[in-house]
Design a protein around this motif. Structure first.
Motif, mmCIF file in Angstrom:
data_model
loop_
_atom_site.group_PDB
_atom_site.id
_atom_site.type_symbol
_atom_site.label_atom_id
_atom_site.label_comp_id
_atom_site.label_asym_id
_atom_site.label_seq_id
_atom_site.Cartn_x
_atom_site.Cartn_y
_atom_site.Cartn_z
ATOM 1 N N GLY A 63 0.820 -1.208 0.000
ATOM 2 C CA GLY A 63 0.000 0.000 0.000
ATOM 3 C C GLY A 63 0.854 1.257 0.000
ATOM 4 N N GLY A 64 2.095 1.129 0.453
ATOM 5 C CA GLY A 64 2.962 2.297 0.543
ATOM 6 C C GLY A 64 4.144 2.261 -0.423
ATOM 7 N N HIS A 65 4.427 1.113 -1.012
ATOM 8 C CA HIS A 65 5.643 0.982 -1.816
ATOM 9 C C HIS A 65 5.424 0.147 -3.066
ATOM 10 C CE1 HIS A 65 7.968 2.602 1.512
ATOM 11 N NE2 HIS A 65 7.137 1.906 2.267
ATOM 12 N N CYS A 122 2.786 -12.082 3.237
ATOM 13 C CA CYS A 122 2.811 -11.022 2.211
ATOM 14 C C CYS A 122 2.403 -9.700 2.851
ATOM 15 C CB CYS A 122 1.820 -11.322 1.091
ATOM 16 S SG CYS A 122 2.333 -12.644 0.014
ATOM 17 N N THR A 123 1.283 -9.717 3.565
ATOM 18 C CA THR A 123 0.811 -8.487 4.204
ATOM 19 C C THR A 123 1.620 -8.267 5.491
ATOM 20 O OG1 THR A 123 -0.945 -9.861 5.078
ATOM 21 C CG2 THR A 123 -1.517 -8.462 3.249
ATOM 22 N N ASP A 124 1.414 -7.121 6.113
ATOM 23 C CA ASP A 124 2.248 -6.760 7.265
ATOM 24 C C ASP A 124 2.162 -7.807 8.376
ATOM 25 O OD1 ASP A 124 2.983 -4.561 5.885
ATOM 26 O OD2 ASP A 124 1.809 -3.121 7.063
ATOM 27 N N GLY A 154 -9.388 -2.371 -0.281
ATOM 28 C CA GLY A 154 -9.821 -2.601 -1.653
ATOM 29 C C GLY A 154 -9.123 -3.705 -2.426
ATOM 30 N N GLY A 155 -7.840 -3.928 -2.150
ATOM 31 C CA GLY A 155 -7.069 -4.881 -2.951
ATOM 32 C C GLY A 155 -7.704 -6.260 -2.983
ATOM 33 N N ARG A 156 -8.000 -6.751 -1.803
ATOM 34 C CA ARG A 156 -8.543 -8.111 -1.715
ATOM 35 C C ARG A 156 -9.930 -8.185 -2.372
ATOM 36 N NH1 ARG A 156 -8.175 -9.063 3.900
ATOM 37 N NH2 ARG A 156 -10.361 -8.493 3.982
ATOM 38 N N ILE A 157 -10.713 -7.118 -2.227
ATOM 39 C CA ILE A 157 -12.073 -7.117 -2.796
ATOM 40 C C ILE A 157 -12.001 -7.136 -4.325
ATOM 41 C CG2 ILE A 157 -14.258 -5.828 -2.926
ATOM 42 C CD1 ILE A 157 -13.579 -4.675 -0.143
HETATM 43 O O1 KG4 Z 1 2.131 -4.709 2.975
HETATM 44 P P1 KG4 Z 1 0.792 -4.236 3.395
HETATM 45 O O2 KG4 Z 1 -0.006 -5.117 4.355
HETATM 46 O O3 KG4 Z 1 0.873 -2.831 4.064
HETATM 47 C C1 KG4 Z 1 1.742 -1.824 3.590
HETATM 48 O O4 KG4 Z 1 2.916 -1.810 4.032
HETATM 49 O O5 KG4 Z 1 1.246 -1.062 2.726
HETATM 50 O O6 KG4 Z 1 -0.062 -3.972 2.058
HETATM 51 C C2 KG4 Z 1 -1.371 -3.523 2.089
HETATM 52 C C3 KG4 Z 1 -1.827 -3.323 0.658
HETATM 53 C C4 KG4 Z 1 -3.186 -2.634 0.547
HETATM 54 O O7 KG4 Z 1 -3.089 -1.615 -0.421
HETATM 55 C C5 KG4 Z 1 -4.111 -3.757 0.080
HETATM 56 O O8 KG4 Z 1 -5.210 -3.304 -0.679
HETATM 57 C C6 KG4 Z 1 -3.165 -4.588 -0.740
HETATM 58 O O9 KG4 Z 1 -1.958 -4.593 0.000
HETATM 59 N N1 KG4 Z 1 -3.645 -5.960 -0.932
HETATM 60 C C7 KG4 Z 1 -3.979 -6.468 -2.146
HETATM 61 C C8 KG4 Z 1 -4.455 -7.781 -1.913
HETATM 62 N N2 KG4 Z 1 -4.382 -8.034 -0.574
HETATM 63 C C9 KG4 Z 1 -3.885 -6.900 0.004
HETATM 64 N N3 KG4 Z 1 -3.924 -5.922 -3.365
HETATM 65 C C10 KG4 Z 1 -4.326 -6.687 -4.401
HETATM 66 N N4 KG4 Z 1 -4.804 -7.952 -4.271
HETATM 67 C C11 KG4 Z 1 -4.866 -8.535 -3.055
HETATM 68 N N5 KG4 Z 1 -5.330 -9.784 -2.943
#
Ligand code: KG4
Ligand code: ZN
Length: 334
Positions: free
Chosen positions: A140-142, A301-303, A182-185
């Motif tokens: 979301g940030g990078h 993958c996510t934080d 939004g990403g997951r949706i």
């Molecule tokens: O790495 P992260 O948990 O937090 C940051 O450091 O930004 O990433 C969060 C981001 C959000 O923009 C979210 O919408 C996106 O990851 N995300 C996805 C999916 N799951 C999470 N984007 C696309 N498809 C996904 N399945």
């Protein structure tokens, strides 16, 4: 070495216990994440003050849950790794102050970790990866490409010129009133949509083939939604077309970088690495060039704090420790 990882850079409070043997070789004993989606959903995005206030409430139970799940007690912890940037400063400060207090009480070393290094090394939580490898960090940030040639040796070779890809996913989902995050949706909705239904612009940056840009596609979707052209386009088709275009815009520079730096392994990491279409298409594209894609499980993958403990582990194992004066830095460079 039993390491407690703590992460609170954005809206997730996370703690993990990692048993580290050698740099890059570790066993995740537990990894607990408390997300705040329910709190921020009403605002369609993260409200920084609410995020930091909620970290204050959740950090202790999250650490307790991580210790319990790892089957250990606070006194068993031998070192602490905590995110100190980049991120929302109020959020970072909660985890950092908590970690400092623990380190002082337990009299164990502490290291401050760059959140991006956590994402870069997250693939090592589940895979042995020979270095150098290329990492696409997309969250979301990078949105950046790094050549990882050793622990602490990270060279950024490509980056977004404007929005991060995750930000584009979140903003487009908001414009389409799909909900948050939004990403997951969009990922789920796209499974039922036609990715060829809507033609959207694919940004390329002249003279910088390894860089990305996502503001144009975001504006194109906004313009389309305001126009009459949007009538009759099903939400799943627009979602799928948007996702497909973003995926293509991520793949091209990634493969170009892999060729330019002659790396055979590509690691996909960051929240957007959870995207099912990106995982499939990047794996296929890499395989066509006899390259290998490694993507962490969704939970890494996510934080999360396991990746923070991993990123801190190689320094802790060689005896490094930071002073208790380390501060949070919203724009900490890698
Ligand atoms: O790495 P992260 O948990 O937090 C940051 O450091 O930004 O990433 C969060 C981001 C959000 O923009 C979210 O919408 C996106 O990851 N995300 C996805 C999916 N799951 C999470 N984007 C696309 N498809 C996904 N399945
Ligand atoms: Zn992140």
């Amino acid at each position: 070495m039993l390491i407690l990882g703590i992460e609170s850079s954005c809206d997730d409070s996370a703690a993990a216990v990692l048993e580290a043997a050698r740099p890059g070789e570790a066993l995740v004993r537990s990894s607990v994440v408390a997300n705040q989606d329910d709190i921020h959903r009403a605002f369609g995005g993260i409200v920084p003050e609410l995020a930091s206030r909620n970290h204050v409430v959740t950090i202790t139970p999250v650490v307790e849950r991580a210790l319990a799940a790892a089957g250990c007690k606070l006194n068993d912890i031998e070192a602490i790794a905590v995110t100190r940037g980049p991120g929302l400063v109020g959020s970072l400060l909660v985890g950092l102050m908590y970690a400092k207090g623990l380190a002082q009480t337990l009299d164990v070393p502490i290291v401050g970790v760059n959140h991006l290094e956590g994402h870069l090394l997250a693939p090592l939580l589940e895979h042995r990866i020979a270095m150098p490898f290329l990492a696409l960090v997309v969250s979301g940030g990078h949105t950046s490409l790094f050549v990882v040639s050793g622990f602490g040796q990270y060279r950024e070779v490509g980056r977004t010129r404007d929005d991060a890809a995750g930000e584009a996913f979140d903003k487009v989902a908001k414009m389409m009133s799909l909900g948050y995050p939004g990403g997951r949706i969009i990922d789920e909705l796209s499974r039922r949509g036609n990715p060829l239904r809507v033609k959207l612009p694919r940004a390329r940056i002249k003279g910088a083939p390894l860089d990305f840009s996502f503001s144009g596609i975001k504006t194109a979707v906004a313009t389309l939604l305001r126009s009459e052209g949007a009538v009759g386009i099903a939400a799943e088709d627009l979602a799928a077309s948007f996702q497909e275009t973003v995926v293509e815009m991520l793949i091209r520079p990634t493969l170009a970088a892999a060729r330019q730096f002659a790396v055979s392994t590509i690691a996909l990491t960051g929240g957007v690495a959870a995207n099912s279409r990106l995982r499939t298409r990047l794996a296929e594209a890499a395989a066509r060039e006899a390259r290998h894609l490694i993507a962490p499980s969704f939970k890494y993958c996510t934080d999360n704090a396991a990746m923070i403990a991993m990123a801190g582990s190689w320094r802790l194992l060689r005896g490094d420790r930071d002073s208790l004066e380390i501060d949070a830095e919203a724009n900490l460079p890698l």
